[in-house]
Enzyme design. Sequence first.
Site, PDB file in Angstrom:
ATOM      1  N   GLY A  13      -5.038  -6.256 -11.791  1.00  0.00           N
ATOM      2  CA  GLY A  13      -4.960  -5.067 -10.825  1.00  0.00           C
ATOM      3  C   GLY A  13      -4.697  -5.708  -9.483  1.00  0.00           C
ATOM      4  O   GLY A  13      -4.062  -6.641  -9.270  1.00  0.00           O
ATOM      5  N   CYS A  14      -4.983  -4.939  -8.468  1.00  0.00           N
ATOM      6  CA  CYS A  14      -4.881  -5.277  -7.015  1.00  0.00           C
ATOM      7  C   CYS A  14      -5.344  -6.610  -6.753  1.00  0.00           C
ATOM      8  O   CYS A  14      -6.714  -6.934  -7.057  1.00  0.00           O
ATOM      9  CB  CYS A  14      -5.797  -4.262  -6.102  1.00  0.00           C
ATOM     10  SG  CYS A  14      -5.374  -4.681  -4.402  1.00  0.00           S
ATOM     11  N   LEU A  15      -4.543  -7.392  -6.222  1.00  0.00           N
ATOM     12  CA  LEU A  15      -4.832  -8.898  -6.219  1.00  0.00           C
ATOM     13  C   LEU A  15      -5.882  -9.151  -5.142  1.00  0.00           C
ATOM     14  O   LEU A  15      -6.633 -10.208  -5.259  1.00  0.00           O
ATOM     15  CB  LEU A  15      -3.560  -9.710  -5.775  1.00  0.00           C
ATOM     16  CG  LEU A  15      -2.523  -9.047  -4.761  1.00  0.00           C
ATOM     17  CD1 LEU A  15      -3.126  -9.244  -3.524  1.00  0.00           C
ATOM     18  CD2 LEU A  15      -1.343  -9.899  -5.068  1.00  0.00           C
ATOM     19  N   TRP A  16      -6.152  -7.963  -4.175  1.00  0.00           N
ATOM     20  CA  TRP A  16      -7.245  -8.647  -3.314  1.00  0.00           C
ATOM     21  C   TRP A  16      -8.562  -8.862  -3.845  1.00  0.00           C
ATOM     22  O   TRP A  16      -9.273  -9.686  -3.543  1.00  0.00           O
ATOM     23  CB  TRP A  16      -7.276  -7.552  -2.027  1.00  0.00           C
ATOM     24  CG  TRP A  16      -5.943  -7.122  -1.297  1.00  0.00           C
ATOM     25  CD1 TRP A  16      -4.889  -7.925  -1.190  1.00  0.00           C
ATOM     26  CD2 TRP A  16      -5.639  -5.938  -0.733  1.00  0.00           C
ATOM     27  NE1 TRP A  16      -3.954  -7.213  -0.549  1.00  0.00           N
ATOM     28  CE2 TRP A  16      -4.485  -6.041  -0.270  1.00  0.00           C
ATOM     29  CE3 TRP A  16      -6.211  -5.007  -0.439  1.00  0.00           C
ATOM     30  CZ2 TRP A  16      -3.697  -5.157   0.554  1.00  0.00           C
ATOM     31  CZ3 TRP A  16      -5.566  -3.682   0.216  1.00  0.00           C
ATOM     32  CH2 TRP A  16      -4.349  -3.965   0.721  1.00  0.00           C
TER      33      TRP A  16
ATOM     34  N   ASP B 117      -5.090   1.877  -8.994  1.00  0.00           N
ATOM     35  CA  ASP B 117      -3.607   1.310  -8.849  1.00  0.00           C
ATOM     36  C   ASP B 117      -2.941   1.243 -10.282  1.00  0.00           C
ATOM     37  O   ASP B 117      -3.312   1.065 -11.430  1.00  0.00           O
ATOM     38  CB  ASP B 117      -3.826  -0.122  -8.638  1.00  0.00           C
ATOM     39  CG  ASP B 117      -4.477  -0.313  -7.271  1.00  0.00           C
ATOM     40  OD1 ASP B 117      -4.015   0.173  -6.090  1.00  0.00           O
ATOM     41  OD2 ASP B 117      -5.199  -1.293  -6.963  1.00  0.00           O
TER      42      ASP B 117
END
Length: 157
Positions: free
Chosen positions: A9-12, A83
């Site tokens: 999912g969101c890489l952060w 996301d």
Amino acid sequence: MQEIYLAGGCLWGVQEYLRHLPGVIFTEVGRANGTTQTLDGDYDGYTECVKTHFDPSIISLDMLITRYFEIIDPYSINKQGIDEGEKYRTGIYSKQAEHLVIAKQFINSREDSVKIAVEILPLSNYIKSAEEHQDRLQHYPDDYCHIPPATLHKYKQ
């Protein structure tokens, strides 16, 4: 030291979580298995990922995958948290065939293996994301993250 690419999912959030695991030496956010070498232009099939260097004498790949499964919904296709889209699919990528074998064995050993939607493929292309995305939650700790705070920093010391 070994290298693997994990998409969740969101890489952060994935980067922030992985950076605190004992044995993880280096993380960098980027794009795996797209078809171009540029960050500009139309979507090219990539998935957001975290390039992860780890010391296998401290954390085995099997344990790293176990920890990775703590932060993903392994049944979800192209969606993690809010996301949604192909770039948010889950995946394990590597240049080393042995890593892919271990990842497949990990999934096949689970009772829920037939429901798991985690992509396991050789890494064919990688592009480092823009600097504004690197270590994002270190710079902006209140930014959005799909990983619950208690899990996100579960291994932070």
